[in-house]
Design an enzyme around this catalytic site. Structure first.
Site, PDB file in Angstrom:
ATOM      1  N   TYR A   1     -19.440 -27.922 -45.529  1.00  0.00           N
ATOM      2  CA  TYR A   1     -20.344 -27.869 -46.689  1.00  0.00           C
ATOM      3  C   TYR A   1     -19.521 -27.724 -47.978  1.00  0.00           C
ATOM      4  CZ  TYR A   1     -24.003 -26.890 -43.181  1.00  0.00           C
ATOM      5  OH  TYR A   1     -24.844 -26.935 -42.099  1.00  0.00           O
TER       6      TYR A   1
ATOM      7  N   SER B   1     -32.999 -27.192 -41.076  1.00  0.00           N
ATOM      8  CA  SER B   1     -33.957 -27.963 -41.896  1.00  0.00           C
ATOM      9  C   SER B   1     -35.400 -27.632 -41.506  1.00  0.00           C
ATOM     10  CB  SER B   1     -33.687 -29.467 -41.796  1.00  0.00           C
ATOM     11  OG  SER B   1     -32.361 -29.761 -42.187  1.00  0.00           O
ATOM     12  N   PRO B   2     -35.750 -26.336 -41.458  1.00  0.00           N
ATOM     13  CA  PRO B   2     -37.081 -25.937 -40.983  1.00  0.00           C
ATOM     14  C   PRO B   2     -38.210 -26.311 -41.945  1.00  0.00           C
ATOM     15  CG  PRO B   2     -35.921 -24.027 -41.837  1.00  0.00           C
ATOM     16  CD  PRO B   2     -34.925 -25.161 -41.820  1.00  0.00           C
ATOM     17  N   LEU B   3     -37.828 -26.647 -43.192  1.00  0.00           N
ATOM     18  CA  LEU B   3     -38.835 -27.073 -44.175  1.00  0.00           C
ATOM     19  C   LEU B   3     -38.794 -28.592 -44.339  1.00  0.00           C
ATOM     20  CD1 LEU B   3     -38.153 -24.240 -46.816  1.00  0.00           C
ATOM     21  CD2 LEU B   3     -40.012 -24.345 -45.126  1.00  0.00           C
TER      22      LEU B   3
ATOM     23  N   ARG C   1     -36.285 -30.342 -44.979  1.00  0.00           N
ATOM     24  CA  ARG C   1     -35.438 -30.554 -46.169  1.00  0.00           C
ATOM     25  C   ARG C   1     -36.281 -30.527 -47.446  1.00  0.00           C
ATOM     26  NH1 ARG C   1     -30.369 -32.382 -43.954  1.00  0.00           N
ATOM     27  NH2 ARG C   1     -30.633 -33.237 -41.880  1.00  0.00           N
ATOM     28  N   GLY C   2     -37.288 -29.661 -47.442  1.00  0.00           N
ATOM     29  CA  GLY C   2     -38.126 -29.469 -48.639  1.00  0.00           C
ATOM     30  C   GLY C   2     -39.437 -30.239 -48.598  1.00  0.00           C
TER      31      GLY C   2
ATOM     32  N   HIS D   1     -20.227 -27.963 -34.479  1.00  0.00           N
ATOM     33  CA  HIS D   1     -21.259 -28.604 -35.311  1.00  0.00           C
ATOM     34  C   HIS D   1     -21.904 -29.782 -34.574  1.00  0.00           C
ATOM     35  CE1 HIS D   1     -22.032 -28.756 -39.935  1.00  0.00           C
ATOM     36  NE2 HIS D   1     -23.142 -29.002 -39.275  1.00  0.00           N
TER      37      HIS D   1
HETATM   38  N1  LIG Z   1     -26.340 -27.897 -37.801  1.00  0.00           N
HETATM   39  C1  LIG Z   1     -26.564 -28.893 -38.617  1.00  0.00           C
HETATM   40  O1  LIG Z   1     -26.181 -30.049 -38.372  1.00  0.00           O
HETATM   41  C2  LIG Z   1     -27.319 -28.622 -39.902  1.00  0.00           C
HETATM   42  C3  LIG Z   1     -27.859 -29.694 -40.648  1.00  0.00           C
HETATM   43  C4  LIG Z   1     -28.578 -29.390 -41.819  1.00  0.00           C
HETATM   44  C5  LIG Z   1     -28.721 -28.068 -42.227  1.00  0.00           C
HETATM   45  N2  LIG Z   1     -28.152 -27.061 -41.498  1.00  0.00           N
HETATM   46  C6  LIG Z   1     -28.321 -25.648 -41.899  1.00  0.00           C
HETATM   47  O2  LIG Z   1     -29.712 -25.346 -41.991  1.00  0.00           O
HETATM   48  C7  LIG Z   1     -30.009 -24.798 -43.271  1.00  0.00           C
HETATM   49  C8  LIG Z   1     -31.419 -25.174 -43.695  1.00  0.00           C
HETATM   50  O3  LIG Z   1     -31.632 -26.568 -43.672  1.00  0.00           O
HETATM   51  P1  LIG Z   1     -31.759 -27.479 -44.980  1.00  0.00           P
HETATM   52  O4  LIG Z   1     -31.223 -26.732 -46.163  1.00  0.00           O
HETATM   53  O5  LIG Z   1     -31.178 -28.797 -44.613  1.00  0.00           O
HETATM   54  O6  LIG Z   1     -33.317 -27.759 -45.114  1.00  0.00           O
HETATM   55  P2  LIG Z   1     -34.630 -26.865 -45.375  1.00  0.00           P
HETATM   56  O7  LIG Z   1     -34.328 -25.443 -45.190  1.00  0.00           O
HETATM   57  O8  LIG Z   1     -35.664 -27.499 -44.534  1.00  0.00           O
HETATM   58  O9  LIG Z   1     -34.972 -27.219 -46.900  1.00  0.00           O
HETATM   59  C9  LIG Z   1     -34.101 -26.937 -47.964  1.00  0.00           C
HETATM   60  C10 LIG Z   1     -34.674 -27.566 -49.205  1.00  0.00           C
HETATM   61  O10 LIG Z   1     -35.956 -26.988 -49.479  1.00  0.00           O
HETATM   62  C11 LIG Z   1     -35.932 -26.333 -50.741  1.00  0.00           C
HETATM   63  N3  LIG Z   1     -36.712 -25.085 -50.571  1.00  0.00           N
HETATM   64  C12 LIG Z   1     -36.366 -23.967 -49.885  1.00  0.00           C
HETATM   65  N4  LIG Z   1     -37.363 -23.058 -49.916  1.00  0.00           N
HETATM   66  C13 LIG Z   1     -38.359 -23.607 -50.640  1.00  0.00           C
HETATM   67  C14 LIG Z   1     -39.636 -23.142 -51.049  1.00  0.00           C
HETATM   68  N5  LIG Z   1     -40.107 -21.955 -50.692  1.00  0.00           N
HETATM   69  N6  LIG Z   1     -40.419 -23.969 -51.823  1.00  0.00           N
HETATM   70  C15 LIG Z   1     -39.962 -25.192 -52.198  1.00  0.00           C
HETATM   71  N7  LIG Z   1     -38.752 -25.679 -51.830  1.00  0.00           N
HETATM   72  C16 LIG Z   1     -37.960 -24.893 -51.065  1.00  0.00           C
HETATM   73  C17 LIG Z   1     -34.491 -26.124 -51.094  1.00  0.00           C
HETATM   74  O11 LIG Z   1     -34.332 -26.140 -52.490  1.00  0.00           O
HETATM   75  P3  LIG Z   1     -33.066 -25.496 -53.251  1.00  0.00           P
HETATM   76  O12 LIG Z   1     -31.827 -25.990 -52.538  1.00  0.00           O
HETATM   77  O13 LIG Z   1     -33.187 -26.039 -54.624  1.00  0.00           O
HETATM   78  O14 LIG Z   1     -33.177 -24.043 -53.206  1.00  0.00           O
HETATM   79  C18 LIG Z   1     -33.829 -27.336 -50.426  1.00  0.00           C
HETATM   80  O15 LIG Z   1     -33.935 -28.477 -51.255  1.00  0.00           O
HETATM   81  C19 LIG Z   1     -28.901 -25.362 -44.181  1.00  0.00           C
HETATM   82  O16 LIG Z   1     -28.750 -24.599 -45.352  1.00  0.00           O
HETATM   83  C20 LIG Z   1     -27.701 -25.319 -43.267  1.00  0.00           C
HETATM   84  O17 LIG Z   1     -27.138 -24.016 -43.257  1.00  0.00           O
HETATM   85  C21 LIG Z   1     -27.475 -27.333 -40.342  1.00  0.00           C
END
Ligand SMILES: NC(=O)c1ccc[n+]([C@@H]2O[C@H](COP(=O)([O-])OP(=O)(O)OC[C@H]3O[C@@H](n4cnc5c(N)ncnc54)[C@H](OP(=O)(O)O)[C@@H]3O)[C@@H](O)[C@H]2O)c1
Length: 326
Positions: A56, A201-203, A205-206, A122
């Site tokens: 990252y 990415s539980p949301l 990705r937003g 990963h």
């Molecule tokens: N193992 C893997 O291959 C892998 C792949 C992807 C992600 N990950 C991990 O999983 C974590 C979470 O996944 P993710 O970040 O991809 O996706 P996510 O949690 O589904 O969504 C993140 C996005 O949603 C926004 N957001 C968060 N809370 C919100 C809310 N309450 N209201 C409106 N928008 C909101 C964030 O905005 P802001 O950024 O502007 O705050 C960001 O753009 C990552 O941070 C990473 O550590 C792992």
């Protein structure tokens, strides 16, 4: 905050973790000041399970987190990952024992700590037997550099093989209302083996928060290259997220809180890690632990998903090829 147990250990992790990726990578411009404030806010809220990876921001994310992690070491359970490297031809993956030895030292240095609590591969490297890779990771546990082991996006077969070499405490894969793949095999297997399932990415990705305008994504936003966020699926996904927001209003919560509460309800071993670089989202997401879903809420959500099924694939074909199918 409420707490859940990591795998077959006695470690207590906040039921909602903090995904730190977007602080340095993938979605929009970094804002280090707000990110540091968000990490400090996580300490205040009792969110002790933080997730990062060496890739990252090419190491910048681990360095940023270290500013709050190192002085608060006893308050945080830190998870990081190894394996992806940036090459001239794009991202490649290396799960070889020789590479793992180097990667762990680099992460420890950037994080400015003596031991990593949870160390994930990963991805599964198709060129390295999973037994060999987990064997090398287990060596790091013996050496005291790592406490627990995890895999990400591993197939049931790889999970079984790895778990036979050394206990796998956590399996991290994409899982959300829009990505249900783990429900078929991986989630039941994790329950059976006593492995925590960590939805990334539980949301979506937003997308499920009903605040993301996919028309306005910056050119360097990672979502710009993912099918689900393209014009072709826009109408379906807008209808889906606004319909979901209506269910949330009726439950007196936000869509993000409802999406996370739905995940928490999928099993005691499920610990989502929503990603954010903003205090306001962090606080909002933490509030999901107070949302209780009744049987008709689950039904309403399923009906909505059936009504708008054209959500688009989570990854493009090149990335899907990297997903372990062994
Ligand atoms: N193992 C893997 O291959 C892998 C792949 C992807 C992600 N990950 C991990 O999983 C974590 C979470 O996944 P993710 O970040 O991809 O996706 P996510 O949690 O589904 O969504 C993140 C996005 O949603 C926004 N957001 C968060 N809370 C919100 C809310 N309450 N209201 C409106 N928008 C909101 C964030 O905005 P802001 O950024 O502007 O705050 C960001 O753009 C990552 O941070 C990473 O550590 C792992």
């Amino acid at each position: 905050m409420i707490y859940r147990t990591l795998g077959n250990t006695s470690e207590k992790l906040s039921a909602i973790g903090l995904g730190c990726m977007s602080m340095s990578h993938a979605y929009g411009q970094p804002d280090d000041k707000e990110s540091i404030a968000t990490l400090n806010k996580a300490l205040d809220l009792g969110i002790n399970f933080w997730d990062t990876a060496d890739v990252y921001g090419s190491g910048k994310n681990e360095e940023l987190i270290s500013k709050v992690l190192a002085p608060n070491r006893d308050k945080v359970f830190i998870a990081t990952k190894f394996g992806f490297t940036n090459t001239e031809n794009g991202m490649s993956f290396n799960g070889s024992p020789a590479y793992i030895k180097k990667a762990v030292e680099a992460s420890l240095k950037r994080l400015n700590i003596d031991v990593i609590d949870l160390y994930y591969a990963h991805r599964i490297d198709p060129n390295v037997p999973v037994e060999e890779m987990v064997g090398a990771m287990a060596e790091l546990v013996k050496e005291g550099k790592v406490r627990y082991l995890g895999l990400s996006e591993a197939s049931p077969n790889s999970i079984r093989k790895g778990h036979a070499i050394h206990p796998i405490s956590a399996l991290q894969s994409e899982y959300s209302l829009l990505t249900r793949d783990p429900e078929k095999e991986v989630l039941p297997l994790c329950k059976q083996l006593g492995i925590s399932f960590i939805p990334f990415s539980p949301l979506a990705r937003g997308l499920i928060t009903n605040t993301l305008n996919t028309e306005n994504l910056a050119d360097d936003d990672f979502r710009k290259n993912l099918p689900r966020y393209q014009e072709e699926y826009r109408r379906n996904n807008q209808n889906l997220s606004s319909g979901f927001a209506e269910i949330a209003v009726a439950k007196n919560c936000t869509p993000a809180q409802l999406a996370l509460a739905w995940l928490l309800a999928q099993g005691e071993n499920v610990i989502p890690i929503p990603g954010t670089k903003k205090r306001k989202y962090l606080e909002e997401n933490a509030g999901c632990v107070d949302v209780n879903l009744a049987a008709n809420d689950f039904e309403n959500i399923e009906q909505l998903l059936k009504k708008y099924p054209n959500t688009g694939a989570r990854y493009n074909e090149a990335a899907l090829k990297q997903v372990d199918k062994s």
